[in-house]
Design an enzyme around this catalytic site. Sequence first.
Site, PDB file in Angstrom:
ATOM      1  CB  ALA A 160      -1.584   6.318   1.735  1.00  0.00           C
TER       2      ALA A 160
ATOM      3  N   GLY B  14      -2.432   2.969   5.694  1.00  0.00           N
ATOM      4  CA  GLY B  14      -3.798   3.489   5.619  1.00  0.00           C
ATOM      5  C   GLY B  14      -4.847   2.387   5.509  1.00  0.00           C
TER       6      GLY B  14
ATOM      7  CD  GLU C 197      -2.987   4.889   9.441  1.00  0.00           C
ATOM      8  OE1 GLU C 197      -2.685   4.899   8.230  1.00  0.00           O
ATOM      9  OE2 GLU C 197      -2.637   5.773  10.232  1.00  0.00           O
TER      10      GLU C 197
ATOM     11  CD  GLU D 101       1.813   4.051   8.050  1.00  0.00           C
ATOM     12  OE1 GLU D 101       2.268   3.201   8.849  1.00  0.00           O
ATOM     13  OE2 GLU D 101       0.590   4.155   7.820  1.00  0.00           O
TER      14      GLU D 101
HETATM   15  N1  CAA Z   1       1.161   2.389  -2.844  1.00  0.00           N
HETATM   16  C1  CAA Z   1       1.338   2.290  -4.182  1.00  0.00           C
HETATM   17  N2  CAA Z   1       1.565   1.136  -4.818  1.00  0.00           N
HETATM   18  C2  CAA Z   1       1.621   0.006  -4.080  1.00  0.00           C
HETATM   19  C3  CAA Z   1       1.435   0.031  -2.682  1.00  0.00           C
HETATM   20  C4  CAA Z   1       1.194   1.293  -2.058  1.00  0.00           C
HETATM   21  N3  CAA Z   1       0.971   1.426  -0.731  1.00  0.00           N
HETATM   22  N4  CAA Z   1       1.555  -1.232  -2.214  1.00  0.00           N
HETATM   23  C5  CAA Z   1       1.775  -2.026  -3.279  1.00  0.00           C
HETATM   24  N5  CAA Z   1       1.815  -1.291  -4.405  1.00  0.00           N
HETATM   25  C6  CAA Z   1       2.037  -1.741  -5.783  1.00  0.00           C
HETATM   26  C7  CAA Z   1       3.497  -2.104  -6.025  1.00  0.00           C
HETATM   27  O1  CAA Z   1       4.261  -0.945  -6.324  1.00  0.00           O
HETATM   28  C8  CAA Z   1       3.371  -3.061  -7.180  1.00  0.00           C
HETATM   29  O2  CAA Z   1       3.171  -2.313  -8.359  1.00  0.00           O
HETATM   30  P1  CAA Z   1       3.937  -2.759  -9.730  1.00  0.00           P
HETATM   31  O3  CAA Z   1       3.393  -4.113 -10.048  1.00  0.00           O
HETATM   32  O4  CAA Z   1       3.540  -1.702 -10.701  1.00  0.00           O
HETATM   33  O5  CAA Z   1       5.397  -2.802  -9.396  1.00  0.00           O
HETATM   34  C9  CAA Z   1       2.067  -3.783  -6.895  1.00  0.00           C
HETATM   35  O6  CAA Z   1       1.350  -2.950  -5.981  1.00  0.00           O
HETATM   36  C10 CAA Z   1       2.271  -5.130  -6.245  1.00  0.00           C
HETATM   37  O7  CAA Z   1       3.070  -4.933  -5.101  1.00  0.00           O
HETATM   38  P2  CAA Z   1       4.433  -5.759  -4.813  1.00  0.00           P
HETATM   39  O8  CAA Z   1       5.060  -6.171  -6.101  1.00  0.00           O
HETATM   40  O9  CAA Z   1       5.262  -4.955  -3.886  1.00  0.00           O
HETATM   41  O10 CAA Z   1       3.811  -7.039  -4.100  1.00  0.00           O
HETATM   42  P3  CAA Z   1       4.529  -7.997  -3.040  1.00  0.00           P
HETATM   43  O11 CAA Z   1       3.587  -9.146  -2.855  1.00  0.00           O
HETATM   44  O12 CAA Z   1       5.926  -8.261  -3.421  1.00  0.00           O
HETATM   45  O13 CAA Z   1       4.590  -7.132  -1.673  1.00  0.00           O
HETATM   46  C11 CAA Z   1       3.690  -5.674   0.035  1.00  0.00           C
HETATM   47  C12 CAA Z   1       3.416  -6.780  -1.025  1.00  0.00           C
HETATM   48  C13 CAA Z   1       4.571  -6.247   1.147  1.00  0.00           C
HETATM   49  C14 CAA Z   1       2.351  -5.263   0.611  1.00  0.00           C
HETATM   50  C15 CAA Z   1       4.414  -4.475  -0.631  1.00  0.00           C
HETATM   51  O14 CAA Z   1       3.680  -4.125  -1.810  1.00  0.00           O
HETATM   52  C16 CAA Z   1       4.503  -3.269   0.229  1.00  0.00           C
HETATM   53  O15 CAA Z   1       5.355  -3.203   1.105  1.00  0.00           O
HETATM   54  N6  CAA Z   1       3.645  -2.221  -0.021  1.00  0.00           N
HETATM   55  C17 CAA Z   1       3.706  -0.967   0.664  1.00  0.00           C
HETATM   56  C18 CAA Z   1       3.163  -1.069   2.083  1.00  0.00           C
HETATM   57  C19 CAA Z   1       3.296   0.275   2.801  1.00  0.00           C
HETATM   58  O16 CAA Z   1       4.373   0.778   3.049  1.00  0.00           O
HETATM   59  N7  CAA Z   1       2.127   0.883   3.156  1.00  0.00           N
HETATM   60  C20 CAA Z   1       2.070   2.146   3.841  1.00  0.00           C
HETATM   61  C21 CAA Z   1       1.812   3.245   2.858  1.00  0.00           C
HETATM   62  S1  CAA Z   1       1.987   4.882   3.546  1.00  0.00           S
HETATM   63  C22 CAA Z   1       0.503   5.168   4.326  1.00  0.00           C
HETATM   64  O17 CAA Z   1      -0.403   4.350   4.306  1.00  0.00           O
HETATM   65  C23 CAA Z   1       0.412   6.506   5.007  1.00  0.00           C
HETATM   66  C24 CAA Z   1      -0.794   6.679   5.879  1.00  0.00           C
HETATM   67  O18 CAA Z   1      -0.793   6.350   7.043  1.00  0.00           O
HETATM   68  C25 CAA Z   1      -1.993   7.299   5.346  1.00  0.00           C
END
Ligand code: CAA
Length: 261
Positions: free
Chosen positions: A68, A112, A115, A135
């Site tokens: 998400a 998400g 999921e 999460e």
């Molecule tokens: N939401 C919003 N933006 C996101 C995102 C997310 N879930 N995942 C990645 N991005 C964005 C980053 O902020 C970044 O944007 P900028 O270039 O503007 O800084 C861009 O995508 C590229 O990401 P990274 O620079 O972080 O890329 P990376 O290769 O270094 O890392 C990653 C990749 C490990 C997947 C890392 O992006 C990450 O940890 N993302 C979040 C994963 C996460 O926590 N997901 C769960 C979300 S909560 C949820 O899903 C709730 C639910 O159950 C419904």
Amino acid sequence: MSEPLVTVEKLDNPARVALIRFNRPKVLNALNDALAEELAGVLTTLDADPSVHVMVVTGNEKAFAAGADIAAMAEWDYAKVYNDNYITRHWEAAKSLRKPLIAAVSGYALGGGCEFAMMCDFIIAADTAKFGQPEITIGTIPGLGGTQRLPRAVGKAKAMELCLTGRFMSAQEAEAAGLVARTVPADKLMEDVLATAGKIASMSLPAVMKVKESINAAYETTLTQGLQFERREFHGTFALADQKEGMRAFVEKRKPDFKNR
Ligand code: CAA
């Protein structure tokens, strides 16, 4: 005009297959509300389209979807998410589809993203895929079904460990644990998934939908009720012209010509 957040192609080869692609590559296909709304509309429309028998959903090489959209959610409060019926409002559309939906996962399928892949009927993964429910690392918990579907797929121990630590699991581990139907080399992912979708799309559509409904019943009912449901659906296929055609074609040693009736 802004770019669509979800693209759709109805394919000629394989016929009767629709390919849906998440289209937010700059944020690893983070799933915001606008994307969810578009996706729900696309899925509902394709499910009702008689020229489509199978849907495939994918992302890009780096990410199926990294979860998400955290930036969008960060400042929301309880009243907003509760009053908006956040998640349920758009994502539950995928739950009521009658036709198969296959997830083709390459790269990250997190939160998400993992999921939603689990809401699909099955997952085929590239050997680069990474699955996880991180999460907990951002102070929340899975909200699109992760705590319910993950243990059903991989068992309690692994689901607990993944959701409590937020660690990512490789495609190979996911396949061994039963989350993924098959793992294929990354450069063969779409070829493999589309061949699989094409094969399913060549079957009798009512038989395909009955298989989906019956297997899903296994997760919603007792064994006795599930077996009874399956038996009725099996008996029901004898009312289909395609059952006659399929069995006669076997006996006559020819290919069946299904009419989806
Ligand atoms: N939401 C919003 N933006 C996101 C995102 C997310 N879930 N995942 C990645 N991005 C964005 C980053 O902020 C970044 O944007 P900028 O270039 O503007 O800084 C861009 O995508 C590229 O990401 P990274 O620079 O972080 O890329 P990376 O290769 O270094 O890392 C990653 C990749 C490990 C997947 C890392 O992006 C990450 O940890 N993302 C979040 C994963 C996460 O926590 N997901 C769960 C979300 S909560 C949820 O899903 C709730 C639910 O159950 C419904």
